[in-house]
Motif scaffolding. Structure first.
Motif, PDB file in Angstrom:
ATOM      1  N   ILE A   9      -9.206  -9.438  29.677  1.00 36.44           N
ATOM      2  CA  ILE A   9      -9.158 -10.787  29.919  1.00 36.44           C
ATOM      3  C   ILE A   9      -7.765 -10.963  30.440  1.00 36.44           C
ATOM      4  O   ILE A   9      -7.460 -11.915  31.391  1.00 36.44           O
ATOM      5  CB  ILE A   9      -9.207 -11.671  28.410  1.00 36.44           C
ATOM      6  CG1 ILE A   9     -10.683 -11.521  27.983  1.00 36.44           C
ATOM      7  CG2 ILE A   9      -9.169 -13.146  28.590  1.00 36.44           C
ATOM      8  CD1 ILE A   9     -11.081 -11.811  26.836  1.00 36.44           C
ATOM      9  N   SER A  12      -7.703 -10.231  34.128  1.00 39.08           N
ATOM     10  CA  SER A  12      -8.419 -11.203  34.933  1.00 39.08           C
ATOM     11  C   SER A  12      -7.688 -12.806  35.149  1.00 39.08           C
ATOM     12  O   SER A  12      -7.945 -13.195  36.229  1.00 39.08           O
ATOM     13  CB  SER A  12      -9.783 -11.441  34.222  1.00 39.08           C
ATOM     14  OG  SER A  12     -10.258 -10.283  33.745  1.00 39.08           O
ATOM     15  N   LEU A  15      -4.950 -12.137  37.591  1.00 36.45           N
ATOM     16  CA  LEU A  15      -5.641 -12.223  38.883  1.00 36.45           C
ATOM     17  C   LEU A  15      -6.162 -13.655  39.493  1.00 36.45           C
ATOM     18  O   LEU A  15      -5.688 -13.937  40.752  1.00 36.45           O
ATOM     19  CB  LEU A  15      -6.737 -11.200  38.915  1.00 36.45           C
ATOM     20  CG  LEU A  15      -6.762 -10.240  39.952  1.00 36.45           C
ATOM     21  CD1 LEU A  15      -5.949  -9.047  39.941  1.00 36.45           C
ATOM     22  CD2 LEU A  15      -7.999  -9.722  40.270  1.00 36.45           C
ATOM     23  N   PHE A  16      -6.527 -14.199  38.669  1.00 27.01           N
ATOM     24  CA  PHE A  16      -7.097 -15.648  38.869  1.00 27.01           C
ATOM     25  C   PHE A  16      -5.980 -16.468  39.629  1.00 27.01           C
ATOM     26  O   PHE A  16      -5.891 -17.157  40.455  1.00 27.01           O
ATOM     27  CB  PHE A  16      -7.916 -16.483  37.864  1.00 27.01           C
ATOM     28  CG  PHE A  16      -9.358 -16.024  37.866  1.00 27.01           C
ATOM     29  CD1 PHE A  16      -9.997 -16.744  38.874  1.00 27.01           C
ATOM     30  CD2 PHE A  16     -10.034 -15.443  37.017  1.00 27.01           C
ATOM     31  CE1 PHE A  16     -11.347 -16.556  38.876  1.00 27.01           C
ATOM     32  CE2 PHE A  16     -11.571 -15.520  36.971  1.00 27.01           C
ATOM     33  CZ  PHE A  16     -11.978 -15.913  38.059  1.00 27.01           C
ATOM     34  N   CYS A  20      -6.110 -17.604  43.362  1.00 30.87           N
ATOM     35  CA  CYS A  20      -6.665 -18.656  43.869  1.00 30.87           C
ATOM     36  C   CYS A  20      -5.811 -19.821  44.257  1.00 30.87           C
ATOM     37  O   CYS A  20      -4.794 -19.929  43.894  1.00 30.87           O
ATOM     38  CB  CYS A  20      -7.351 -19.424  42.504  1.00 30.87           C
ATOM     39  SG  CYS A  20      -8.709 -18.376  41.791  1.00 30.87           S
ATOM     40  N   ASN A  22      -6.640 -23.181  44.730  1.00 29.83           N
ATOM     41  CA  ASN A  22      -7.652 -24.604  44.505  1.00 29.83           C
ATOM     42  C   ASN A  22      -6.626 -25.962  44.919  1.00 29.83           C
ATOM     43  O   ASN A  22      -7.221 -26.870  45.033  1.00 29.83           O
ATOM     44  CB  ASN A  22      -8.252 -24.447  43.487  1.00 29.83           C
ATOM     45  CG  ASN A  22      -7.397 -24.358  42.150  1.00 29.83           C
ATOM     46  OD1 ASN A  22      -6.641 -23.606  42.214  1.00 29.83           O
ATOM     47  ND2 ASN A  22      -7.780 -25.211  41.145  1.00 29.83           N
TER      48      ASN A  22
ATOM     49  N   VAL B  14     -14.209 -10.872  38.968  1.00 28.30           N
ATOM     50  CA  VAL B  14     -13.066 -12.013  39.389  1.00 28.30           C
ATOM     51  C   VAL B  14     -13.487 -12.172  41.048  1.00 28.30           C
ATOM     52  O   VAL B  14     -13.487 -12.993  41.480  1.00 28.30           O
ATOM     53  CB  VAL B  14     -11.810 -11.520  39.077  1.00 28.30           C
ATOM     54  CG1 VAL B  14     -10.750 -12.410  39.654  1.00 28.30           C
ATOM     55  CG2 VAL B  14     -11.626 -11.465  37.514  1.00 28.30           C
ATOM     56  N   LEU B 331     -18.131 -13.771  27.449  1.00 28.45           N
ATOM     57  CA  LEU B 331     -17.399 -14.203  28.751  1.00 28.45           C
ATOM     58  C   LEU B 331     -17.909 -13.777  29.939  1.00 28.45           C
ATOM     59  O   LEU B 331     -18.843 -12.904  29.988  1.00 28.45           O
ATOM     60  CB  LEU B 331     -15.928 -13.255  28.399  1.00 28.45           C
ATOM     61  CG  LEU B 331     -14.843 -13.693  27.386  1.00 28.45           C
ATOM     62  CD1 LEU B 331     -13.857 -12.645  27.292  1.00 28.45           C
ATOM     63  CD2 LEU B 331     -14.278 -15.006  27.776  1.00 28.45           C
ATOM     64  N   ALA B 333     -17.455 -14.044  34.529  1.00 31.96           N
ATOM     65  CA  ALA B 333     -16.851 -14.813  35.821  1.00 31.96           C
ATOM     66  C   ALA B 333     -17.568 -14.518  36.967  1.00 31.96           C
ATOM     67  O   ALA B 333     -18.290 -13.607  36.971  1.00 31.96           O
ATOM     68  CB  ALA B 333     -15.251 -13.976  36.212  1.00 31.96           C
ATOM     69  N   TYR B 355     -14.412 -19.584  42.403  1.00 31.60           N
ATOM     70  CA  TYR B 355     -14.334 -18.748  41.403  1.00 31.60           C
ATOM     71  C   TYR B 355     -14.749 -19.389  39.946  1.00 31.60           C
ATOM     72  O   TYR B 355     -14.311 -20.521  39.927  1.00 31.60           O
ATOM     73  CB  TYR B 355     -13.051 -18.006  41.088  1.00 31.60           C
ATOM     74  CG  TYR B 355     -12.562 -17.045  42.570  1.00 31.60           C
ATOM     75  CD1 TYR B 355     -13.098 -16.054  42.710  1.00 31.60           C
ATOM     76  CD2 TYR B 355     -11.785 -17.674  43.406  1.00 31.60           C
ATOM     77  CE1 TYR B 355     -12.703 -14.997  43.609  1.00 31.60           C
ATOM     78  CE2 TYR B 355     -11.475 -17.036  44.459  1.00 31.60           C
ATOM     79  CZ  TYR B 355     -12.088 -15.462  44.486  1.00 31.60           C
ATOM     80  OH  TYR B 355     -11.488 -14.895  45.899  1.00 31.60           O
ATOM     81  N   VAL B 356     -15.313 -18.928  39.143  1.00 32.23           N
ATOM     82  CA  VAL B 356     -15.877 -19.564  38.097  1.00 32.23           C
ATOM     83  C   VAL B 356     -15.385 -18.634  36.814  1.00 32.23           C
ATOM     84  O   VAL B 356     -15.750 -17.437  37.046  1.00 32.23           O
ATOM     85  CB  VAL B 356     -17.108 -20.217  38.038  1.00 32.23           C
ATOM     86  CG1 VAL B 356     -17.411 -20.645  36.823  1.00 32.23           C
ATOM     87  CG2 VAL B 356     -17.430 -20.897  39.066  1.00 32.23           C
ATOM     88  N   VAL B 357     -14.637 -18.898  35.954  1.00 32.89           N
ATOM     89  CA  VAL B 357     -14.656 -18.324  34.677  1.00 32.89           C
ATOM     90  C   VAL B 357     -15.451 -18.980  33.646  1.00 32.89           C
ATOM     91  O   VAL B 357     -15.606 -20.196  33.583  1.00 32.89           O
ATOM     92  CB  VAL B 357     -13.220 -17.885  34.155  1.00 32.89           C
ATOM     93  CG1 VAL B 357     -12.468 -16.858  35.156  1.00 32.89           C
ATOM     94  CG2 VAL B 357     -12.350 -19.417  34.295  1.00 32.89           C
ATOM     95  N   TYR B 376     -15.109 -22.832  33.760  1.00 33.09           N
ATOM     96  CA  TYR B 376     -14.047 -23.701  34.629  1.00 33.09           C
ATOM     97  C   TYR B 376     -14.281 -23.085  35.903  1.00 33.09           C
ATOM     98  O   TYR B 376     -14.010 -21.874  36.137  1.00 33.09           O
ATOM     99  CB  TYR B 376     -12.550 -23.361  33.853  1.00 33.09           C
ATOM    100  CG  TYR B 376     -11.552 -24.022  34.863  1.00 33.09           C
ATOM    101  CD1 TYR B 376     -11.457 -25.689  34.847  1.00 33.09           C
ATOM    102  CD2 TYR B 376     -10.656 -23.393  35.625  1.00 33.09           C
ATOM    103  CE1 TYR B 376     -10.438 -26.053  35.439  1.00 33.09           C
ATOM    104  CE2 TYR B 376      -9.693 -23.975  36.313  1.00 33.09           C
ATOM    105  CZ  TYR B 376      -9.720 -25.351  36.270  1.00 33.09           C
ATOM    106  OH  TYR B 376      -8.792 -26.019  37.062  1.00 33.09           O
ATOM    107  N   MET B 378     -12.850 -22.973  40.084  1.00 30.85           N
ATOM    108  CA  MET B 378     -11.855 -23.081  41.012  1.00 30.85           C
ATOM    109  C   MET B 378     -12.303 -23.018  42.294  1.00 30.85           C
ATOM    110  O   MET B 378     -12.099 -21.729  43.017  1.00 30.85           O
ATOM    111  CB  MET B 378     -10.843 -21.896  40.506  1.00 30.85           C
ATOM    112  CG  MET B 378      -9.948 -22.169  39.362  1.00 30.85           C
ATOM    113  SD  MET B 378      -9.344 -20.603  38.395  1.00 30.85           S
ATOM    114  CE  MET B 378     -10.649 -19.921  37.652  1.00 30.85           C
TER     115      MET B 378
END
Lengths: 512, 411
Positions: A9, A12, A15-16, A20, A22, B14, B331, B333, B355-357, B376, B378
């Motif tokens: 987690i 991840s 990385l996000f 990203c 946005n 991811v 969990l 993604a 991207y969505v988690v 969430y 993005m």
């Protein structure tokens, strides 16, 4: 096991956050606009009606407030630009009065759409065409918008162009009279006296446009010869250059693609039109014309190998206007002789008249342009003509000033092309920013038009949104499209970042 | 070894959602695991794959759920320096499903869902008001279905789709200083089918197809409102400024392959690949009754707007861990492609590569299940370069989802 989950987690999440995007790289709220290498503290605009904010056939307050230089000046204020003063008219109807002992109205009020009749706009002059702005009242200047409706290039250089006593003689311009610093000054002298730090110049349109709108009849208006244009234009640029102001100049749009010349078809004569709404009367009129005029002329012309000049009228289709084409060989003698020998007493009696009147007559066709102002003349009586054959465009050929024929269109466009070579060279030689206004107006004139945030602007009369009701000048929206071209060019040349304006926020054609 | 497997698997997740006006919110449990499909624990599988009903442990299963979906779109014009944020109302997608197995080999079920829909609301005087001020799209799917279990490890299922919905579209007509409101109900038909495999007790494989549905709006009302009524006759409108219109909005097909693998009795991972047939939305044709407000030279009452959507892929990866036999943690993604390029960006259905988690917890109390989940999103900021509309700038968005689901497996 839990450890593994937690570690994955964490990876991840990391990385996000790194991959990203946005958020915007640059939020427009954080952008600081810059004047670049230019100084906008004293911006003065030079030009003609297009610069003054003239539209709907008049200069009036709302239009002035939506002039393109005014729009540009608003953007310049964001980076140190000063106030932009304009010689505002006295009211929102426009038109001018001149006091010559008594008040004489010398310019009509603005056009507006009163209603729609059978789908066509019924266009009238505002305030029953009563103007209130008095030319003789001189406003206290100086003014930043020095656009003078009707001015040609040479006029900007002419001393006394603001002298009220020269208005009727047309040696002076009533709009410049209102804000000239003295009767003897010139536009360029008042410009220089302001010590501008930045200028815009869009002039030269009227050197060709007025001639085009007069159907290329040089007894009404003249086309400035390109060599003369260059002489005046370069002299003007030389005067401007003495101020050390930086600036932007624009070239001249082709004048033959404007709604004023492309709206009225060459073949408006339907049975309904010829009968004033009464189709049966129109059809009777057509029979009469074919028997007594079109038919005989067609026969005679056919005999001389020119049968395509005039064909009999149709009751089911729209028929072309009858015009005089001075570029055609004059068949006056042939028509006269043929009519005299016809044996038909009516034709014999009129032989000389027919030859004189129809020697260079032909029906209008694709490639000819009919000015908007000609529309109201169709079918009106020509006083010099024989009463029975006096309907202009129907039984009496429209004179030169009512129609543009292909050779005249070529003549005008060739001149504009030459003007534009001069303008571009002048911009390059002084390092001024250059606006290809011709290209942008051609875009407006194209099928696809110019789109802005889902609004499509074209050069179509009334519904295209870009041109005002005079078919020559732009709407506030059209001027905004042009303002953006100026802004783009200023930014590119002087490394400034003036924001563009949003054309959709300005006014278009007003509907009843 | 397992550690590496898990890490790479999640990373892949991811890097790897459905764009356009597709809503991927049909199962609370599924959403928590990136909205993956190969889960046959209760009736919520019905929407994803009718064949999955054959593998639901209990003979009767009922699942219902609802979501709250919030999102905000931001558009900025870098030339005019104008910036706009939408004021979208909270979306509330719902689903309900029931599955029943009267005999061992045969299952029947019914699914209600809201797979398409969005309400986007811009400030009414924003710069793109000519394109859209507010657009509300809704589609409800009613799907009766049946599944046949050939043997212990294989089932085939099929469904009929009846879709019903409405469209409400407000936009400005600035040339006349007025507005146009398009309002219509629409309906359409479609079908779905799927194969569900369990070759090994540890492995579930779901392969499913959902057909396109053409939502036909035949009796739409176009209401024009202008400052004066004098323009109405010119546009062929009645005294109240109304005209009729018809249009067809395509709801697209979807292909899905999903896998669930139980690494340990307590721990499973799921992956999905979706392929969405957005290419069908190449243009939107509005055919007005009388008003010549279209753009077709041959018929001025027809307006054709190019959309140029292209097919998209979604990659999903989720996991579930049973802390006890009553409490589950989840969990996931996923990555969802936008169905159009920058050159085709349209503000009424803004779309981004996203991207969505996701995550959630589930509780099982005897035959009752309660699940909560959240996501969430993005969406990736993008350039807008739509020359056809003269619409230029940049756009981005944010979105989140929360869901509450209930399931009941009595016997």
């Amino acid at each position: 096991m839990k450890k593994i989950i937690i570690s994955t987690i964490a990876i991840s999440a990391l990385l996000f956050t790194t991959s990203c995007e946005n958020e915007f790289d640059t939020d427009v709220k954080d952008i600081v606009v810059s004047k670049g290498e230019a100084d906008f503290t004293k911006y003065v605009s030079l030009g003609n009606s297009l610069t003054s904010g003239y539209r709907d056939g008049a200069l009036y307050i709302d239009g002035q407030n939506e002039s393109y230089p005014s729009m540009i000046a608003q953007q310049m204020k964001l980076v140190g630009g000063g106030d932009f003063r304009q010689p505002l008219m006295a009211d929102n109807n426009g038109g001018l009065l001149l006091n010559v002992g008594v008040n004489v109205q010398i310019a009509t009020t603005k056009l507006y759409i009163d209603s729609f009749i059978a789908g066509a706009p019924d266009i009238k002059n505002a305030n029953n065409n009563v103007a209130t702005t008095l030319t003789n009242t001189v406003l206290a200047g100086p003014f930043n918008n020095m656009g003078v409706p009707g001015a040609k290039v040479s006029h900007l250089l002419a001393p006394g162009y603001g002298n009220v006593s020269g208005v009727l003689a047309k040696t002076a311009n009533p709009y410049f009279v209102r804000f000239a610093s003295s009767p003897t000054t010139s536009v360029i002298a008042d410009f220089k006296a302001q010590n501008p730090t930045f200028f815009s110049l869009w002039i030269g349109n009227n050197d060709a446009l007025l001639y085009a709108l007069a159907g290329a009849d040089s007894s009404v208006e003249t086309l400035t010869p390109p060599a003369q244009f260059a002489q005046y234009y370069n002299a003007l640029i030389a005067e401007i250059a003495t101020t050390n102001a930086k600036g932007v100049i624009a070239n001249i749009p082709s004048v033959t693609s404007i709604p004023s010349l492309t709206t009225i078809p060459t073949n408006p004569l339907t049975s309904a039109v010829l009968g004033n709404g009464n189709i049966a009367a129109g059809e009777a009129n057509i029979d009469n014309l074919n028997t007594n005029l079109y038919g005989p002329l067609n026969q005679i012309l056919t005999a001389f190998g020119a049968g395509d000049r005039i064909k009999p009228l149709s009751k089911t289709a729209a028929n072309p206007l009858l015009i005089k084409d001075e570029s055609l060989p004059d068949l006056k003698v042939q028509i006269t002789a043929a009519a005299a020998a016809s044996g038909n007493p009516q034709l014999v009696a009129l032989a000389t008249y027919l030859g004189t009147t129809y020697g260079q007559a032909r029906q209008a066709k694709a490639g000819d342009l009919v000015p908007l102002t000609t529309k109201s003349e169709i079918g009106k009586a020509e006083p010099t003509a024989l009463a029975a054959l006096s309907a202009k465009g129907v039984s009496y050929p429209f004179a030169d000033k009512y129609i543009l024929i292909p050779s005249e269109i070529t003549e005008i466009n060739t001149a504009i092309d030459a003007y534009n070579v001069t303008i571009k060279a002048a911009a390059a030689s002084k390092g001024y920013a250059f606006v290809d206004a011709n290209k942008k107006m051609n875009e407006l004139g194209s099928q696809s038009g110019v789109s802005w945030d889902g609004v499509k602007y074209t050069a179509k009369f009334v519904t295209g949104g870009a041109f005002s009701l005079d078919g020559v000048h732009l709407t506030g929206r059209g001027y905004a499209i042009i303002a953006n071209e100026f802004i783009k060019s200023i930014n590119a040349t002087y490394k400034s970042t003036l924001p563009w304006v949003d054309p959709n926020k300005y006014s278009g054609v007003k509907f009843p | 070894m397992k550690k590496i497997l898990v890490s790479t698997a999640l990373l892949a997740g991811v890097l790897s959602y459905a764009g356009g006006f597709r809503v991927s919110l049909q199962g609370v449990k599924q959403l928590a695991m990136a909205h993956t499909s190969a889960h046959a624990e209760d009736a919520s599988v019905a929407f994803f794959n009718p064949a999955g009903m054959s593998f639901i442990p209990s003979r009767l299963s009922i699942a219902v759920g609802g979501f709250a979906a919030g999102n905000k779109v931001t558009f900025q014009n870098t030339n005019t320096l104008q910036s706009t944020e939408t004021d979208n109302p909270m979306g509330t997608p719902l689903y309900a499903a029931i599955a029943y197995r009267p005999i061992e080999k045969l299952s029947v079920g019914f699914s209600f869902s809201t797979p398409f829909g969005s309400t986007i609301e811009y400030p009414s005087d924003w710069e793109g008001k000519e394109m859209v001020q507010r657009l509300e799209l809704k589609a409800f799917y009613f799907q009766p279905m049946i599944s046949y279990k050939f043997n212990d490890w294989f089932a085939f299922g099929a469904s009929y789709i009846y879709a019903k919905g409405d469209v409400k579209w407000d936009k400005a007509i600035t040339q006349f200083g007025g507005e146009l409101n398009l309002d219509s109900k629409a309906s359409g038909h479609g079908y779905g089918f799927g194969f569900y495999f369990r070759p090994d007790p540890k492995l579930d494989v779901s392969v499913a197809y959902r057909s396109p549905v053409d939502m036909k709006a035949k009796k739409g009302t176009a209401t024009f409102s202008f400052p004066t009524a004098s323009i109405y006759p010119l546009l062929g409108l009645d005294a109240s400024g109304k005209d009729s219109f018809s249009a067809t909005l395509p709801l697209v097909e979807e292909y899905t392959i999903g896998l669930t693998y139980k690494i340990t009795p307590k721990w499973l991972i799921s992956a999905d690949f979706n392929y969405h047939g957005w290419e069908r939305y190449s243009k939107l044709t509005l055919d007005f009754g009388n008003a010549p407000v279209g753009n077709q030279p041959s018929d001025p009452t027809v307006s054709v707007s190019p959309k140029n959507f292209h097919n998209t892929k979604t990659f999903r990866l989720g996991t579930q861990y049973a802390f006890t036999d009553k409490i589950f943690g989840r969990l996931g993604a996923y990555y969802d492609e936008s169905p159009y390029t920058d050159e085709n960006f349209i503000p009424e259905t803004p779309s981004y590569n996203t991207y969505v988690v996701t995550g959630g917890v589930g509780f099982k109390l005897k035959q009752f299940g309660v699940d909560v989940s959240g996501g969430y999103a993005m969406p990736q900021a993008r350039d807008v370069k739509n020359a056809n509309l003269g619409f230029y700038g940049q756009s981005t968005a944010t979105a989140f989802y929360v869901g509450l689901g209930l399931s009941y497996n009595p016997f």
